[in-house]
Design an enzyme around this catalytic site. Structure first.
Site, mmCIF file in Angstrom:
data_model
loop_
_atom_site.group_PDB
_atom_site.id
_atom_site.type_symbol
_atom_site.label_atom_id
_atom_site.label_comp_id
_atom_site.label_asym_id
_atom_site.label_seq_id
_atom_site.Cartn_x
_atom_site.Cartn_y
_atom_site.Cartn_z
ATOM 1 N N SER A 137 24.786 39.554 41.519
ATOM 2 C CA SER A 137 24.226 38.537 42.422
ATOM 3 C C SER A 137 22.705 38.569 42.276
ATOM 4 C CB SER A 137 24.607 38.903 43.858
ATOM 5 O OG SER A 137 23.814 38.228 44.789
ATOM 6 N N TYR A 150 25.037 44.655 51.164
ATOM 7 C CA TYR A 150 25.454 43.861 50.005
ATOM 8 C C TYR A 150 24.482 44.042 48.841
ATOM 9 C CZ TYR A 150 26.759 39.767 47.210
ATOM 10 O OH TYR A 150 27.153 38.940 46.189
HETATM 11 P P1 NAP Z 1 35.338 34.497 47.593
HETATM 12 O O1 NAP Z 1 35.779 33.079 47.408
HETATM 13 O O2 NAP Z 1 35.314 35.081 48.945
HETATM 14 O O3 NAP Z 1 36.220 35.413 46.621
HETATM 15 C C1 NAP Z 1 36.129 36.821 46.653
HETATM 16 C C2 NAP Z 1 37.343 37.401 45.992
HETATM 17 O O4 NAP Z 1 37.239 38.834 46.033
HETATM 18 C C3 NAP Z 1 38.622 37.019 46.712
HETATM 19 O O5 NAP Z 1 39.594 36.700 45.760
HETATM 20 C C4 NAP Z 1 38.989 38.297 47.455
HETATM 21 O O6 NAP Z 1 40.364 38.466 47.627
HETATM 22 C C5 NAP Z 1 38.473 39.333 46.486
HETATM 23 N N1 NAP Z 1 38.442 40.653 47.115
HETATM 24 C C6 NAP Z 1 37.748 41.071 48.166
HETATM 25 N N2 NAP Z 1 38.037 42.344 48.437
HETATM 26 C C7 NAP Z 1 38.950 42.740 47.499
HETATM 27 C C8 NAP Z 1 39.642 43.941 47.202
HETATM 28 N N3 NAP Z 1 39.507 45.052 47.949
HETATM 29 N N4 NAP Z 1 40.490 43.986 46.135
HETATM 30 C C9 NAP Z 1 40.677 42.882 45.389
HETATM 31 N N5 NAP Z 1 40.071 41.702 45.631
HETATM 32 C C10 NAP Z 1 39.211 41.658 46.673
HETATM 33 O O7 NAP Z 1 33.851 34.692 47.040
HETATM 34 P P2 NAP Z 1 33.187 34.381 45.623
HETATM 35 O O8 NAP Z 1 31.917 33.699 45.900
HETATM 36 O O9 NAP Z 1 34.140 33.781 44.688
HETATM 37 O O10 NAP Z 1 32.829 35.886 45.193
HETATM 38 C C11 NAP Z 1 33.171 36.417 43.925
HETATM 39 C C12 NAP Z 1 32.081 37.365 43.473
HETATM 40 O O11 NAP Z 1 30.870 36.634 43.309
HETATM 41 C C13 NAP Z 1 31.775 38.491 44.447
HETATM 42 O O12 NAP Z 1 31.593 39.698 43.740
HETATM 43 C C14 NAP Z 1 30.446 38.059 45.084
HETATM 44 O O13 NAP Z 1 29.678 39.144 45.499
HETATM 45 C C15 NAP Z 1 29.812 37.323 43.922
HETATM 46 N N6 NAP Z 1 28.755 36.377 44.320
HETATM 47 C C16 NAP Z 1 29.029 35.306 45.129
HETATM 48 C C17 NAP Z 1 28.004 34.452 45.492
HETATM 49 C C18 NAP Z 1 28.227 33.249 46.387
HETATM 50 O O14 NAP Z 1 27.252 32.678 46.881
HETATM 51 N N7 NAP Z 1 29.447 32.809 46.592
HETATM 52 C C19 NAP Z 1 26.705 34.691 45.050
HETATM 53 C C20 NAP Z 1 26.462 35.788 44.239
HETATM 54 C C21 NAP Z 1 27.494 36.617 43.870
HETATM 55 P P3 NAP Z 1 41.120 38.388 49.039
HETATM 56 O O15 NAP Z 1 41.521 36.964 49.176
HETATM 57 O O16 NAP Z 1 42.275 39.300 48.857
HETATM 58 O O17 NAP Z 1 40.144 38.852 50.086
#
Ligand code: NAP
Length: 293
Positions: A137, A150
């Site tokens: 991130s 985070y």
């Molecule tokens: P999201 O839609 O909330 O997806 C997060 C995913 O991680 C979900 O599938 C969730 O599954 C899974 N997860 C959480 N805890 C878990 C665990 N213990 N074991 C397995 N899966 C788990 O968010 P996203 O934006 O796509 O995030 C994906 C990645 O991108 C993350 O690493 C986040 O830090 C990074 N990121 C996001 C942003 C943003 O603005 N969205 C920015 C920078 C980086 P469940 O449904 O089972 O909870």
């Protein structure tokens, strides 16, 4: 472009992981999409023309990581790429967030990626080839106040990636880090939920949370992109013979990360206080708008 890749992705129930699975499948790769609850991804494997296979994988559980890797190896015969995507954000001040919540944050975002990486590396080493993609991130390079759990977890993931990249290079394994800015997914809603008790509480930092929320809603949303934009970059990195070490995604990421490196700490602190509408430190209160020397 490299041959068809066998790719295992964590956290595919929504957002970036789901989009990456669809994008990789669209480009002809062999995709294993995973989630804690396989029912949340069942529909991914059921769409017409889609070859995505779904697996149960909880990154907090080492046997679950090992079983997922074994399942890929027995079905596809090899594992070419792992995308450590599963993660969430714990917001709140350093003082407010309990140690248990800090630990949970690191257990998913840092140790989760480590567990899956350690499970995947033996097969990649044997094959003398592979790609590990770690979804970090902007927070992996810039520490944002009231998001320290985070940001520090993502900083740790970045540090691990830097060491890992060199350690596994003799085995022909590549490591790439993805650094998204704000992406439209469920991520922010979950982060608010995890921080709900602080946002609604009445502690010493309560007066500061509305400014932090506003900054998250307005300033940090600039140039927000859909998850498909990150998915394309992830698959580009996997397809590349020599992926870049880091891929910032969104205008904010490309601006803020180099800026943080260039600006002195005190100047950056001042900018952060301004963005979050925090009162100046007592020593500066006679001139709240004074820039640091
Ligand atoms: P999201 O839609 O909330 O997806 C997060 C995913 O991680 C979900 O599938 C969730 O599954 C899974 N997860 C959480 N805890 C878990 C665990 N213990 N074991 C397995 N899966 C788990 O968010 P996203 O934006 O796509 O995030 C994906 C990645 O991108 C993350 O690493 C986040 O830090 C990074 N990121 C996001 C942003 C943003 O603005 N969205 C920015 C920078 C980086 P469940 O449904 O089972 O909870």
């Amino acid at each position: 472009m490299r041959r068809e890749q066998v790719i295992l992705i964590s956290g595919c129930s929504s957002g970036i992981g789901r989009a990456a699975a669809i994008e990789a499948d669209r480009r002809g790769h062999s995709v294993f999409a995973s989630a804690r609850d396989p029912r949340s991804i069942a529909s991914l494997g059921e769409q017409p023309g889609v070859r995505i296979r779904v697996l149960r994988l909880d990154v907090q559980d080492a046997p679950s990581c090992a079983a997922a890797v074994q399942s890929v190896l027995s079905q596809a015969g090899r594992l070419d790429a792992v995308v450590n995507n599963a993660g969430y954000a714990q917001y709140g001040s350093v003082e407010d967030v309990s140690i248990e919540r800090w630990q949970a944050q690191f257990d998913v975002n840092v140790f989760g990626a480590l567990r899956l990486t350690q499970a995947a590396l033996p097969a990649m080493r044997r094959a003398r080839s592979g790609t590990i993609v770690n979804v970090s991130s902007v927070g992996g390079k810039v520490s944002i106040p009231f998001a320290a759990p985070y940001c520090s977890a993502k900083h740790a993931l970045e540090a691990i990636s830097d060491a890992l990249r060199v350690e596994v290079s003799p085995f022909g394994i590549r490591v790439a880090v993805i650094e998204p800015g704000t992406i439209t997914t469920r991520f922010e809603a979950r982060a608010r939920h995890e921080a709900d008790s602080f946002l609604k509480g009445a502690g010493p930092y309560s007066p500061f949370y509305p400014g932090a929320e506003r900054a998250m809603d307005v300033d940090l949303r600039k140039g927000e992109l859909p998850p498909e934009a990150v998915a394309r970059v992830i698959v580009d990195a996997i397809e590349s013979e020599q992926p870049r070490t880091r891929y910032p995604v969104t205008f904010l990421a490309r601006l803020l990360i180099p800026l943080r490196r260039l600006l002195p700490d005190r100047y950056f602190d001042w900018q952060m206080r301004k963005m979050l509408k925090l009162p100046s430190p007592p020593s500066l209160s006679s001139d709240a708008t004074r820039r640091p020397d």
